[in-house]
Design a protein around this motif. Structure first.
Motif, PDB file in Angstrom:
ATOM      1  N   SER A   1      10.016 -23.319 -57.772  1.00  0.00           N
ATOM      2  CA  SER A   1      10.914 -22.306 -57.193  1.00  0.00           C
ATOM      3  C   SER A   1      10.606 -20.893 -57.671  1.00  0.00           C
ATOM      4  O   SER A   1      11.287 -19.947 -57.252  1.00  0.00           O
ATOM      5  N   LYS A   2       9.607 -20.723 -58.501  1.00  0.00           N
ATOM      6  CA  LYS A   2       9.314 -19.453 -59.166  1.00  0.00           C
ATOM      7  C   LYS A   2       9.307 -18.279 -58.193  1.00  0.00           C
ATOM      8  O   LYS A   2       8.605 -18.259 -57.191  1.00  0.00           O
ATOM      9  N   ASN A   3      10.146 -17.285 -58.502  1.00  0.00           N
ATOM     10  CA  ASN A   3      10.190 -16.007 -57.787  1.00  0.00           C
ATOM     11  C   ASN A   3      10.488 -16.143 -56.286  1.00  0.00           C
ATOM     12  O   ASN A   3      10.151 -15.247 -55.502  1.00  0.00           O
ATOM     13  N   ALA A   4      11.130 -17.232 -55.890  1.00  0.00           N
ATOM     14  CA  ALA A   4      11.480 -17.394 -54.478  1.00  0.00           C
ATOM     15  C   ALA A   4      12.463 -16.309 -54.041  1.00  0.00           C
ATOM     16  O   ALA A   4      13.326 -15.882 -54.813  1.00  0.00           O
ATOM     17  N   ASP A   5      12.338 -15.872 -52.817  1.00  0.00           N
ATOM     18  CA  ASP A   5      13.296 -14.903 -52.266  1.00  0.00           C
ATOM     19  C   ASP A   5      14.644 -15.562 -52.000  1.00  0.00           C
ATOM     20  O   ASP A   5      15.690 -14.916 -52.113  1.00  0.00           O
ATOM     21  N   LEU A   6      14.607 -16.858 -51.653  1.00  0.00           N
ATOM     22  CA  LEU A   6      15.828 -17.590 -51.335  1.00  0.00           C
ATOM     23  C   LEU A   6      15.656 -19.045 -51.751  1.00  0.00           C
ATOM     24  O   LEU A   6      14.660 -19.677 -51.428  1.00  0.00           O
ATOM     25  N   LEU A   7      16.628 -19.565 -52.493  1.00  0.00           N
ATOM     26  CA  LEU A   7      16.650 -20.967 -52.902  1.00  0.00           C
ATOM     27  C   LEU A   7      17.976 -21.585 -52.512  1.00  0.00           C
ATOM     28  O   LEU A   7      19.029 -21.071 -52.863  1.00  0.00           O
ATOM     29  N   PHE A   8      17.936 -22.687 -51.754  1.00  0.00           N
ATOM     30  CA  PHE A   8      19.108 -23.530 -51.543  1.00  0.00           C
ATOM     31  C   PHE A   8      18.941 -24.731 -52.463  1.00  0.00           C
ATOM     32  O   PHE A   8      17.918 -25.430 -52.388  1.00  0.00           O
ATOM     33  N   HIS A   9      19.928 -24.988 -53.313  1.00  0.00           N
ATOM     34  CA  HIS A   9      19.831 -26.164 -54.179  1.00  0.00           C
ATOM     35  C   HIS A   9      21.138 -26.941 -54.190  1.00  0.00           C
ATOM     36  O   HIS A   9      22.229 -26.385 -54.140  1.00  0.00           O
ATOM     37  N   ASP A  10      21.003 -28.248 -54.270  1.00  0.00           N
ATOM     38  CA  ASP A  10      22.129 -29.151 -54.399  1.00  0.00           C
ATOM     39  C   ASP A  10      23.030 -28.703 -55.553  1.00  0.00           C
ATOM     40  O   ASP A  10      22.568 -28.471 -56.668  1.00  0.00           O
ATOM     41  N   ALA A  11      24.325 -28.578 -55.269  1.00  0.00           N
ATOM     42  CA  ALA A  11      25.302 -28.175 -56.284  1.00  0.00           C
ATOM     43  C   ALA A  11      26.618 -28.907 -56.035  1.00  0.00           C
ATOM     44  O   ALA A  11      27.690 -28.317 -56.017  1.00  0.00           O
ATOM     45  N   GLU A  12      26.516 -30.208 -55.867  1.00  0.00           N
ATOM     46  CA  GLU A  12      27.683 -30.973 -55.423  1.00  0.00           C
ATOM     47  C   GLU A  12      28.807 -31.052 -56.460  1.00  0.00           C
ATOM     48  O   GLU A  12      29.988 -31.016 -56.112  1.00  0.00           O
ATOM     49  N   TYR A  13      28.451 -31.130 -57.748  1.00  0.00           N
ATOM     50  CA  TYR A  13      29.464 -31.443 -58.751  1.00  0.00           C
ATOM     51  C   TYR A  13      29.772 -30.288 -59.705  1.00  0.00           C
ATOM     52  O   TYR A  13      28.922 -29.430 -59.956  1.00  0.00           O
ATOM     53  N   THR A  14      30.973 -30.329 -60.260  1.00  0.00           N
ATOM     54  CA  THR A  14      31.285 -29.545 -61.448  1.00  0.00           C
ATOM     55  C   THR A  14      30.784 -30.359 -62.636  1.00  0.00           C
ATOM     56  O   THR A  14      30.563 -31.576 -62.529  1.00  0.00           O
TER      57      THR A  14
ATOM     58  N   ARG B   1      16.269 -19.378 -64.314  1.00  0.00           N
ATOM     59  CA  ARG B   1      14.981 -19.573 -64.984  1.00  0.00           C
ATOM     60  C   ARG B   1      13.805 -19.314 -64.044  1.00  0.00           C
ATOM     61  O   ARG B   1      12.751 -18.838 -64.477  1.00  0.00           O
ATOM     62  N   ALA B   2      13.981 -19.633 -62.775  1.00  0.00           N
ATOM     63  CA  ALA B   2      12.903 -19.443 -61.796  1.00  0.00           C
ATOM     64  C   ALA B   2      12.797 -17.998 -61.335  1.00  0.00           C
ATOM     65  O   ALA B   2      11.820 -17.623 -60.687  1.00  0.00           O
ATOM     66  N   GLY B   3      13.817 -17.194 -61.631  1.00  0.00           N
ATOM     67  CA  GLY B   3      13.781 -15.801 -61.226  1.00  0.00           C
ATOM     68  C   GLY B   3      13.905 -15.597 -59.729  1.00  0.00           C
ATOM     69  O   GLY B   3      13.326 -14.662 -59.168  1.00  0.00           O
ATOM     70  N   VAL B   4      14.696 -16.466 -59.073  1.00  0.00           N
ATOM     71  CA  VAL B   4      14.859 -16.323 -57.628  1.00  0.00           C
ATOM     72  C   VAL B   4      15.770 -15.133 -57.332  1.00  0.00           C
ATOM     73  O   VAL B   4      16.609 -14.752 -58.146  1.00  0.00           O
ATOM     74  N   LYS B   5      15.618 -14.570 -56.154  1.00  0.00           N
ATOM     75  CA  LYS B   5      16.423 -13.410 -55.773  1.00  0.00           C
ATOM     76  C   LYS B   5      17.807 -13.811 -55.274  1.00  0.00           C
ATOM     77  O   LYS B   5      18.797 -13.145 -55.551  1.00  0.00           O
ATOM     78  N   LYS B   6      17.874 -14.902 -54.517  1.00  0.00           N
ATOM     79  CA  LYS B   6      19.135 -15.379 -53.976  1.00  0.00           C
ATOM     80  C   LYS B   6      19.228 -16.888 -54.179  1.00  0.00           C
ATOM     81  O   LYS B   6      18.286 -17.613 -53.873  1.00  0.00           O
ATOM     82  N   LEU B   7      20.373 -17.354 -54.677  1.00  0.00           N
ATOM     83  CA  LEU B   7      20.621 -18.781 -54.874  1.00  0.00           C
ATOM     84  C   LEU B   7      21.795 -19.211 -54.020  1.00  0.00           C
ATOM     85  O   LEU B   7      22.917 -18.709 -54.182  1.00  0.00           O
ATOM     86  N   GLY B   8      21.553 -20.153 -53.125  1.00  0.00           N
ATOM     87  CA  GLY B   8      22.606 -20.707 -52.288  1.00  0.00           C
ATOM     88  C   GLY B   8      22.999 -22.091 -52.772  1.00  0.00           C
ATOM     89  O   GLY B   8      22.149 -22.991 -52.838  1.00  0.00           O
ATOM     90  N   LEU B   9      24.260 -22.282 -53.137  1.00  0.00           N
ATOM     91  CA  LEU B   9      24.760 -23.580 -53.572  1.00  0.00           C
ATOM     92  C   LEU B   9      24.952 -24.460 -52.341  1.00  0.00           C
ATOM     93  O   LEU B   9      25.687 -24.106 -51.408  1.00  0.00           O
ATOM     94  N   PHE B  10      24.316 -25.635 -52.337  1.00  0.00           N
ATOM     95  CA  PHE B  10      24.209 -26.464 -51.133  1.00  0.00           C
ATOM     96  C   PHE B  10      24.728 -27.882 -51.419  1.00  0.00           C
ATOM     97  O   PHE B  10      25.081 -28.217 -52.529  1.00  0.00           O
ATOM     98  N   HIS B  11      24.777 -28.698 -50.356  1.00  0.00           N
ATOM     99  CA  HIS B  11      25.284 -30.077 -50.410  1.00  0.00           C
ATOM    100  C   HIS B  11      26.677 -30.078 -51.041  1.00  0.00           C
ATOM    101  O   HIS B  11      26.945 -30.723 -52.048  1.00  0.00           O
ATOM    102  N   LEU B  12      27.574 -29.345 -50.401  1.00  0.00           N
ATOM    103  CA  LEU B  12      28.919 -29.132 -50.934  1.00  0.00           C
ATOM    104  C   LEU B  12      29.721 -30.433 -50.912  1.00  0.00           C
ATOM    105  O   LEU B  12      29.715 -31.169 -49.928  1.00  0.00           O
TER     106      LEU B  12
END
Length: 279
Positions: free
Chosen positions: A191-204, A228-239
């Motif tokens: 994911s290093k330096n990605a402009d946009l990352l969608f990642h699974d974030a289902e749980y607390t 850590r990957a230094g992404v510009k935008k992180l989208g929390l996915f798989h709600l």
């Protein structure tokens, strides 16, 4: 690249006044390339609305990629309206696994008694091309796969075009290495330096104590990966199917506070229905 989300809910579609903001449909993401190619990731229930939108266009040439074969990522496929139009041309890439996995997966979906219309009765012109496990191109977009840490396996993807990058890692458990999956450091590098990352974030973190090895991540682990990957935008996915709009807003605010306290500029948000991003 234009990225548009048609469904970001996990496990099963939901409805009700408590999930109007983020939507209740399961995974489906659309990518529009500079070359004009349309790439569709997964066929959760969100693909129904995508199909209605696409049917308004005169020429339908579509490309399909799947992350894995769990039901919530496939259940919308038979309701994808362009399948029933003889003018539609569809290329399905043999992902997440090579050989005839994709063909068999789709055929089983549309075999009685699971669905009354057989795959052989579809009017669209559907063909298959090799894809995973090697990198491949769809028009102007380079597609790089990576194994997911998830029960029954699967693939995440890095889409690159014109110096911009979108990484899609849903159904990926960062707190547990499943058979065939990778470690957190590997996903950080991917994911290093990605402009946009969608990642699974289902749980607390509290919920995760009861769901270890189920194949999904906490929002805190997804946040750590993004930072850590230094992404510009992180989208929390798989709600989570039980997560209300207000609860999701609270999670996003907690993430933004952590990012701010660390002096980082990464934008964090919850991915909802019709979220759109231009890279």
């Amino acid at each position: 690249m234009l990225i548009r989300c048609w469904g970001s809910r996990g496990s099963i579609p939901v409805s009700g006044k408590e999930c109007l903001k983020y939507g209740g449909d399961t995974t489906c993401v659309e990518i529009r390339a500079i070359s004009g190619d349309v790439i569709i990731i997964d066929a959760g229930t969100g693909i129904r609305k995508l199909g209605l939108s696409l049917s308004k266009e005169s020429s339908l040439k579509l490309n399909f990629i799947f992350t894995h074969a769990h039901w919530d990522h496939l259940m919308g496929f038979p309701f994808f309206e362009p399948l029933y139009n003889k003018e539609t041309e569809i290329i399905v890439f043999r992902c997440p696994f090579p050989e005839h996995y994709a063909e068999d997966m789709i055929n089983r979906l549309m075999t009685p008694p699971h669905f009354p219309v057989r795959y052989s009765d579809l009017k669209a012109n559907i063909s298959f091309r090799d894809g995973c496990p090697e990198a491949f191109k769809i028009g102007s977009v380079l597609v790089e796969p990576i194994p997911l840490s998830h029960p029954n396996n699967g693939c995440g993807y890095r889409f690159s075009e014109n110096g911009k990058t979108f990484v899609f890692l849903t159904d990926n458990e960062l707190g547990c290495v499943h058979n065939g999956g990778l470690k957190l450091d590997d996903y950080v590098e991917f994911s290093k330096n990605a402009d946009l990352l969608f990642h699974d974030a289902e749980y607390t973190p509290e919920e995760y104590k009861h769901c270890i090895e189920w194949g999904h991540s906490t929002y805190t682990d997804a946040l750590e990966l993004g930072m850590r990957a230094g992404v510009k935008k992180l989208g929390l996915f798989h709600l989570n199917r039980e997560r209300t709009d207000d609860e999701m807003d609270s999670i996003v605010e907690k993430c933004r506070k952590i990012v701010s306290e660390k002096g980082l500029e990464m934008d964090c948000f919850g991915v909802g229905y019709n979220s759109e991003f231009k890279l």
